[in-house]
Design an enzyme around this catalytic site. Sequence first.
Site, PDB file in Angstrom:
ATOM      1  N   HIS A  77      41.349  41.844  48.002  1.00 54.13           N
ATOM      2  CA  HIS A  77      42.596  42.593  48.161  1.00 54.13           C
ATOM      3  C   HIS A  77      42.419  43.585  49.308  1.00 54.13           C
ATOM      4  CE1 HIS A  77      44.344  41.066  44.374  1.00 54.13           C
ATOM      5  NE2 HIS A  77      43.099  41.065  43.947  1.00 54.13           N
ATOM      6  N   HIS A 194      45.667  33.003  38.484  1.00 56.35           N
ATOM      7  CA  HIS A 194      45.236  34.204  37.757  1.00 56.35           C
ATOM      8  C   HIS A 194      45.590  33.926  36.304  1.00 56.35           C
ATOM      9  CE1 HIS A 194      45.182  38.706  36.920  1.00 56.35           C
ATOM     10  NE2 HIS A 194      45.913  38.245  35.920  1.00 56.35           N
ATOM     11  N   ASN A 294      40.506  43.468  35.522  1.00 54.88           N
ATOM     12  CA  ASN A 294      41.368  42.487  34.878  1.00 54.88           C
ATOM     13  C   ASN A 294      41.084  41.102  35.454  1.00 54.88           C
ATOM     14  OD1 ASN A 294      43.358  41.312  33.356  1.00 54.88           O
ATOM     15  ND2 ASN A 294      44.992  41.789  34.802  1.00 54.88           N
ATOM     16  N   ASP A 321      36.738  39.440  44.125  1.00 55.67           N
ATOM     17  CA  ASP A 321      37.932  40.129  43.616  1.00 55.67           C
ATOM     18  C   ASP A 321      37.876  41.602  44.042  1.00 55.67           C
ATOM     19  OD1 ASP A 321      40.347  40.728  42.463  1.00 55.67           O
ATOM     20  OD2 ASP A 321      39.726  40.324  40.403  1.00 55.67           O
ATOM     21  N   HIS A 325      40.625  50.990  45.040  1.00 57.95           N
ATOM     22  CA  HIS A 325      41.656  51.942  44.617  1.00 57.95           C
ATOM     23  C   HIS A 325      41.268  53.342  45.066  1.00 57.95           C
ATOM     24  CE1 HIS A 325      43.960  49.138  42.212  1.00 57.95           C
ATOM     25  NE2 HIS A 325      42.843  48.708  41.655  1.00 57.95           N
TER      26      HIS A 325
HETATM   27 ZN   LIG Z   1      43.537  38.218  39.429  1.00 52.24          ZN
END
Ligand SMILES: [Zn+2]
Length: 441
Positions: A77, A194, A294, A321, A325
């Site tokens: 991300h 996901h 998650n 992943d 943050h």
């Molecule tokens: Zn995911």
Amino acid sequence: MSLLITNARIIDPSQKMDKVCDIVIEDRKIREIHAHGARGRGQGTKGNKEQTPAGGDQVIDAKGMLVVPGLVDMHVHLREPGFEYKETIKTGTEAAVRGGVTSVCCMPNTNPVNDTPGITEFILRKAIQEGSCSIFPVGAITKGQKGEELAELGMMFDAGCVAFSDDGRPVMDSLVMRRALEYSRIRNMLIISHAEDLSLAAGGVMNEGLLAVTMGLRGIPAQAEEIMVARDIALAELTGGRLHIAHVSTAGSVELLRTAKKRGVAEITAETCPHYFSITEEAVSGYNANAKVNPPLRTIGDVEAIRQGLHDGTIDVIATDHAPHHKDEKSGEFDNAPPGISGLETSFGLSMRLVDDKVLTIDQLVEKMSCMPARILGLSGSKGTLKPGADSDLVIINTEKEYVVNASDFRSKGKNTPFDGWNLKARPAVTIAKGRIYTWE
Ligand SMILES: [Zn+2]
């Protein structure tokens, strides 16, 4: 520019190579790999250790080091556009090369969501301008990741998306997922699932079990993942589409994948992440939001099953992943903290522990972190390999050197990691990506 890397122990599973050699790089491509001292360009001066290449060329002596194809991280991300306070294309790819990653797939849950060719093109433009490594966007399966209506998959594919996912959220509607897989088959596109049944997960924040009860937190059962893994395997069987299961976290998911692969179900692949084979739910004790992810961290039985799944080939890929943050988001109430770990800079070191524990050989590790993801993404001509003609993406690693993880030193804006203070080894000493050489040690 040309570059000669000498004395390297080259491990490249894409050509079943494990030997000490020299590598010649020219114009951002691997030109050749030859016996140490054997000069390129057919001049044949084998054995002359003092030799340096022709004027203007650069030499790196990699004696005692490992050289592997640059890592390909299928699950990252980067947060841009929209959440630049968490991470940007610039900082995320700086973190990537620090971790030995030379190609990243960036997930579409940005703001706006990457669900149109315009956003895909924006990311690719920024990647060229500001990225330290190669970026391959993953487009959304559904418009706005709302799970209702398919996004313009074909147009995004043409614009440069390498796969499609609503990651961060599942596609809850089975008919929508069926259509996505059917379409993926027609155009040979990859759908990344996901796997989470939202109604069963029901707002949980950690693994369901005794610890959650003790901590007074709402749990997410393993079955919230497994129901969707089972559904998506069934839909892949129905459609013949190309399915990749993201961040596998439970023993039950591993078993579902194992039996599906044995049955020979179309093309199913799966990934897990370092935190799912390194730590258990105990890491959230003390309401440590940096261990909130998650799917959630699970039990020791799950960790062992994930390791077994890596060992026997049920799990094809290790991805991070990487989910950075802001500090403030992770320092409030555990319930409200967003899930995710800033993973790019610890991924290789954590994964090397699998080699120390004899779960994987070093070849298998490189296969799962570089060659296989490149193959799944259709990039194996240029990425995940050191074959002549491939991009000159590689990592030089001192496998014996130990270091202490210090999150405050991360290149990533996200310092959110449960591995701060851990002793790891095998941090990249040199990463070569996009024709640039990054040297740290
Ligand atoms: Zn995911």
